[in-house]
Scaffold this active site. Structure first.
Site, PDB file in Angstrom:
ATOM      1  N   LYS A  47       0.798  -1.222   0.000  1.00  0.00           N
ATOM      2  CA  LYS A  47       0.000   0.000   0.000  1.00  0.00           C
ATOM      3  C   LYS A  47       0.837   1.281   0.000  1.00  0.00           C
ATOM      4  CE  LYS A  47      -4.069  -1.972   0.015  1.00  0.00           C
ATOM      5  NZ  LYS A  47      -5.020  -1.805  -1.108  1.00  0.00           N
ATOM      6  N   ASP A  48       2.122   1.168   0.270  1.00  0.00           N
ATOM      7  CA  ASP A  48       2.985   2.352   0.175  1.00  0.00           C
ATOM      8  C   ASP A  48       2.926   2.954  -1.222  1.00  0.00           C
ATOM      9  OD1 ASP A  48       3.720   1.606   2.714  1.00  0.00           O
ATOM     10  OD2 ASP A  48       5.871   1.692   2.348  1.00  0.00           O
TER      11      ASP A  48
END
Length: 340
Positions: A47-48
């Protein structure tokens, strides 16, 4: 030795994650199964990537200004990514999260300086759903933007321009199939679109947990869910903007029990401590590999996403009492520790 070149800033650490051959899954599938090590990102999850792209997109459109606030509703990992990116760029972070997510995610968000708002889990149609609560908070907060990861297509753009290109390069253009589960849909849609641009014959498969509706949608054209899952961050009951036009060729439904088999085996046999979404993805990759082998493809190459670290689930997946309370199998060493 392949020495990574130095980076000019910390945000450049997001992406370009390693790709590793998974021995047990490869043997089981009868072909090479590769795992994209997204736990190697600064926030320890895939998700970064979306967090960086959504914030940069808001900056470019002039919506997010210096000193502003990023507000988002998330199961946790996107919030962690947003908090790290926001810290690096001088923004504040407010995260709205269902209160049934792991304690480790909550503690991590607080440690990163994010304001954490916990709400009871509920259906998307309920105004009290965490996404709707976060959107309203953004509308009512001066200088704030709502990241809106589910329908913000900057999310999937991160995977079209990043993850898909990396996979193509890392495999030397020799990739026959890709699969992963969908939460927002950004990863499966973005990687699928990016790989299809390279080769239309790459098979893109959705791996769906029980309790989600997408398996039935892609198999039968109806959004219908069956069963349930304890997996965090995956499973979807609607077609998000990120999923619109996703090039899904086939689909698999994977149970928590099957996913846990691979969580246990990846740790015991290969030294990778992963979350349940990764175990479900690995099981789906094996199913896709077997499908391609059965069709006569010569040693097909299949890739999937190892979404995050298992250290984020020490109080759940790696806790004997919690597993037993969910009627899930307890890893041998956890059971032994519990009775010692």
């Amino acid at each position: 030795m392949n020495i990574t070149q130095p980076f000019g800033d910390t945000l450049a650490l997001i992406g370009n994650t390693p790709l590793v051959r998974l021995a047990g899954p490869s043997e089981t599938a009868g072909c090479d199964i590769w795992g994209k090590c997204e736990f190697a990102n600064p926030g320890s999850s895939v998700k970064d990537r979306a967090a960086l792209y959504m914030i940069r997109d808001a900056e470019e459109r002039g919506e997010l200004k210096p000193g502003g606030t990023v507000i988002e509703g998330t199961a946790g990992n996107t919030g962690i990514g947003i908090a790290l990116v926001a810290n690096a760029l001088g923004y504040k972070t407010v995260i709205v999260m269902p209160d049934n997510q792991s304690k480790e995610k909550m503690d991590t968000l607080r440690a990163l300086g994010a304001q954490l708002v916990l709400v009871p889990p509920t259906k998307y149609a309920d105004p009290a759903h965490f996404q709707h609560v976060s959107r309203r908070m953004a509308e009512e907060t001066e200088g704030a933007i709502w990241a809106g990861q589910f329908d913000n297509v900057a999310n999937r753009k991160a995977h079209i321009e990043g993850t898909a290109q990396e996979l193509w390069h890392q495999t030397g253009g020799r990739i026959d199939g890709f699969t992963c589960a969908a939460g927002t849909g950004g990863t499966i849609a973005g990687v699928g679109m990016g790989l299809k641009e390279k080769d239309e014959n790459v098979r893109i498969a959705l791996t769906d947990p029980h309790g989600a509706a997408l398996y039935n949608y892609f198999a039968h054209g109806e959004l219908k869910s069956e069963g349930s899952s304890v997996a965090e961050g995956i499973g979807q009951g609607r077609i998000t903007a990120n999923l619109e036009g996703a090039p899904i060729d086939t689909q698999f439904r994977i149970s928590d029990e099957e996913g846990l088999v691979w969580v246990e085996r990846m740790l015991r046999e290969e030294g990778l401590c992963l979350g349940l979404s990764s175990g479900i993805n690995v099981a789906g990759a094996i199913a896709l590999g077997k499908q391609l082998v059965a069709e006569g493809r010569d040693n097909p190459q299949v890739a999937t996403i190892l979404c995050d670290t298992g250290f984020r689930y020490l109080s759940t997946l790696y806790n004997a009492e919690w597993l037993a309370s969910k009627d899930l199998p307890v890893f041998d060493w956890l059971a032994q520790a519990a009775t010692a």
